[in-house]
Design an enzyme around this catalytic site. Structure first.
Site, PDB file in Angstrom:
ATOM      1  N   ARG A  61       0.865  -1.178   0.000  1.00 21.08           N
ATOM      2  CA  ARG A  61       0.000   0.000   0.000  1.00 21.08           C
ATOM      3  C   ARG A  61       0.898   1.224   0.000  1.00 21.08           C
ATOM      4  O   ARG A  61       1.773   1.356   0.849  1.00 21.08           O
ATOM      5  CB  ARG A  61      -0.944   0.016   1.191  1.00 21.08           C
ATOM      6  CG  ARG A  61      -2.120   0.973   0.990  1.00 21.08           C
ATOM      7  CD  ARG A  61      -3.151   0.887   2.111  1.00 21.08           C
ATOM      8  NE  ARG A  61      -3.886  -0.362   2.097  1.00 21.08           N
ATOM      9  CZ  ARG A  61      -4.939  -0.601   2.892  1.00 21.08           C
ATOM     10  NH1 ARG A  61      -5.343   0.319   3.733  1.00 21.08           N
ATOM     11  NH2 ARG A  61      -5.560  -1.755   2.843  1.00 21.08           N
ATOM     12  N   SER A 163      -8.435   0.622  -0.045  1.00 21.33           N
ATOM     13  CA  SER A 163      -9.496   0.679   0.952  1.00 21.33           C
ATOM     14  C   SER A 163      -9.903   2.120   1.245  1.00 21.33           C
ATOM     15  O   SER A 163     -10.382   2.826   0.359  1.00 21.33           O
ATOM     16  CB  SER A 163      -9.049  -0.058   2.218  1.00 21.33           C
ATOM     17  OG  SER A 163     -10.109  -0.205   3.121  1.00 21.33           O
ATOM     18  N   ASP A 322     -13.949   0.436  -0.583  1.00 19.14           N
ATOM     19  CA  ASP A 322     -13.915  -0.922  -1.147  1.00 19.14           C
ATOM     20  C   ASP A 322     -14.939  -1.828  -0.473  1.00 19.14           C
ATOM     21  O   ASP A 322     -14.959  -3.039  -0.711  1.00 19.14           O
ATOM     22  CB  ASP A 322     -12.515  -1.524  -1.083  1.00 19.14           C
ATOM     23  CG  ASP A 322     -12.047  -1.809   0.333  1.00 19.14           C
ATOM     24  OD1 ASP A 322     -12.428  -1.056   1.244  1.00 19.14           O
ATOM     25  OD2 ASP A 322     -11.299  -2.781   0.538  1.00 19.14           O
TER      26      ASP A 322
END
Length: 610
Positions: A61, A163, A322
């Protein structure tokens, strides 16, 4: 000497940039690197090439942009090549079973990166090696990927998503063949394989070739059907749902959740929830919110409150972009809105799911095979319910990778895993997805609220009833932003040497420390040999303190964000109605933690914005 060091650093960065440009075929990222080189932008080159993204149990990420430290076409190709080689070595029938790949709606025009583009490049890496790929043809919620892995008995899954992170970020989340997120040793094995496979394979950039390949399959339609058929099995009060007077508002916060929550409501025979019009369609710019994270509370839900007030709705359901997390808010008699904490909603859902199971399974002997799970930084309310009701409760390390894998182990042993949760608004309400799932959690929360309304109870009133029966569990969680690893290290080292060398604190203000568990070093003062039972990790910081007043507090670093988080909880016996006194004592404890445990580095930390 300083001059030589600077030249050396410049040379290393220049070499890294040159190696990058030899492989990067994305015109936008290569142009950004060329400009940084020609303009001598050392700071920009350091940002792009100073260190490679680390592949861990959370996958990857980072911000989207050029270079080895960011998410882009080339780092996605390299990561997937390494993952592919690791799977080939580890799973013998990879070419028969294949992998699943899904993606959210994130995009970054400046670097040409997007979740869909990254997913197609990942699919290309597998297809060129003769491996079947179940690539979703459109955006999906994250829980659809682990569901697909399990449903089709695949070898692995990849979800391209960041996310609830800021808009510039993206991520690469990996699931193993058991349908749960990867844990050690797979993370380390994949990380090594990535470094061994950095040079793009001959067809790595040609994602057009997958479109006509017999190895490419689109699971979108069948999974969209099968998932909601499975969700239906967790509907217990269909007739009440059909006739409920409650009105719901749903927001997907510019993410993927809208159509899937609408489908879940249909599967439970509800009327559709009102959708926040400004936020229902995917938008990678997240224009109406500062942070696209419903965990941040009322700021993210402002438009939801306005729509609910207009339509006469009393319950708000909010997914992150998400759709693997869920926040819930309820209109109070005062007219104010209460946003439930992750722990409060965990208490409600745990109570509800067990209540539904008990009605369906009147044989009390069956309860001995029932399990619920929570992460170690989450409320201990499930433990209190388990003690009274006779089922099993287990605590895991932080993150659904641990709960998902443990749930799978228990299911394989013939146990019934009803529920798992973490305080960061993540809930596993249906064990056919071994990860947090905001879609199923949303509709199950709606059914719970609908049922309670027939008893003239609100969610808030039921939460009070749970606390009165099983004991008050009140928590205060917060965080500080910190981008400097040295500061973070110093803060935790101070705690480990608070009262001299290798001496943890005995007091936190007026509060007596009765136990310390350090899951970075493996120390636990509550164990006979001082060794922690839960797994330890030297790569992350995590210390838990227990206090004489029944308080528990954990301080830890985040695995996906530049945060130092703390979690404080105070528990009281059932029937203790002096809630305000408990709340005051909890606040005093949390304030003492900030004052005494964070103080040495506090001027270098940025407090959470309320």
């Amino acid at each position: 000497m300083a001059g030589k060091a600077d030249v050396s650093v410049d040379d290393v960065l220049q070499e890294a940039a040159a190696a990058w440009l030899a492989w990067d075929k994305n015109p936008k990222t290569s142009a950004l690197v060329k400009k940084a080189v020609s303009d001598g932008e050392k700071e920009e080159l350091e940002k792009c090439f100073g260190s490679r993204m680390e592949f861990g149990t959370a996958g990857l990420r980072a911000a989207m942009g050029p270079g080895v430290s960011q998410m882009n076409d080339l780092t996605i190709i390299q990561t997937t090549q390494g993952f592919c080689r690791y799977l080939e070595k580890t799973i013998c029938d990879l070419k028969e079973r294949g992998v699943a790949i899904g993606y959210d709606a994130r995009a970054h025009p400046a670097s040409g990166g997007s979740s869909k583009r990254f997913a197609r490049l990942a699919a290309t890496a597998f297809v060129t090696q003769g491996i079947p790929v179940y690539l979703f043809s459109s955006i999906t919620p994250t829980p659809f990927v682990p569901y697909t892995v399990t449903r089709f008995n695949l070898c692995a899954g990849i979800m391209v998503t960041a996310s609830h992170n800021p808009k510039q970020d993206n991520g690469y989340k990996v699931y193993w063949e058991n349908g749960a997120q990867i844990i050690s040793p797979h993370d380390k094995g994949i990380a090594r394989a990535i470094v061994e496979n950095l040079e793009p394979w001959p067809q790595a950039w040609d994602d057009a070739l997958i479109d006509g390949s017999p190895l490419l399959k689109d699971p979108y339609s069948s999974i969209n059907k099968d998932y909601f058929l499975d969700v239906q099995k967790h509907c217990y009060h269909r007739d009440l749902n059909k006739s409920t007077k409650l009105k719901f508002v749903h927001t997907s916060v510019h993410g993927v959740g809208h159509e899937f929550v609408q489908s879940a409501f249909k599967a439970f025979s509800f009327s559709p929830p009102f959708a926040v019009p400004e936020q229902k369609d995917p938008d990678p710019e997240f224009p109406t919110v500062k942070y696209p994270n419903p965990e941040e509370g009322k700021g993210v839900l402002k438009l939801s409150f306005e729509l609910a007030d207009k339509e006469g709705a009393t319950v708000i359901l909010a997914n992150d972009p998400d759709a693997d997390r869920l926040a819930v808010a309820e209109k109070q008699k005062s007219g104010d809105w209460k946003v439930f904490s992750g722990n409060e909603l965990g208490a409600l859902l745990g109570w509800w799911i067990f209540t539904c199971w008990k009605e369906k399974n009147p044989d009390s002997s069956e309860v001995k095979n029932v399990y619920m799970l929570a992460s170690t930084v989450s409320s201990k309310i499930l433990r209190a319910i388990a003690v009274k009701e006779g089922f099993h409760f287990e605590e895991t390390l932080t993150g659904f990778k641990w709960m998902g894998n443990r749930a799978k182990e228990l299911i394989d042993q013939g146990k019934t895993v009803l529920f798992a949760f973490e305080e960061a608004i993540g809930y596993m309400c249906c064990p056919f997805v071994l990860d947090k799932d905001g879609v199923s959690a949303a509709v199950i929360a709606a059914e719970m609220a609908s049922y309670l309304a027939t008893k003239n109870l609100t969610l808030s009133q039921q939460l009070d009833a749970i606390f009165n029966k099983y004991g008050y569990h009140i928590s205060r969680n917060s965080y500080f932003l910190c981008y400097d690893q040295t500061t973070i290290r110093n803060l935790f080292d101070n705690l480990r040497n608070y009262d001299g060398d290798s001496k943890y604190p005995k007091l936190c203000g007026k509060f007596e420390v009765t136990g310390v568990r350090d899951l970075t070093t493996g120390f636990d003062s509550n164990q006979p040999d001082d060794k922690a039972i839960l797994p330890t990790s030297k790569s992350s910081q995590m210390i838990t303190f227990t206090f004489a007043n029944g308080g528990v507090a954990t301080m830890r670093t985040s695995g996906t964000e530049p945060k130092i988080k703390y979690y404080a909880e105070l528990c009281a016996a059932p029937g203790n109605s002096d809630y305000n006194q408990l709340k005051k004592e909890l606040n005093d404890l949390a304030d003492a933690i900030e004052e005494h445990f964070f103080q040495p580095e506090k001027n270098k930390l940025q407090r959470k914005a309320d």
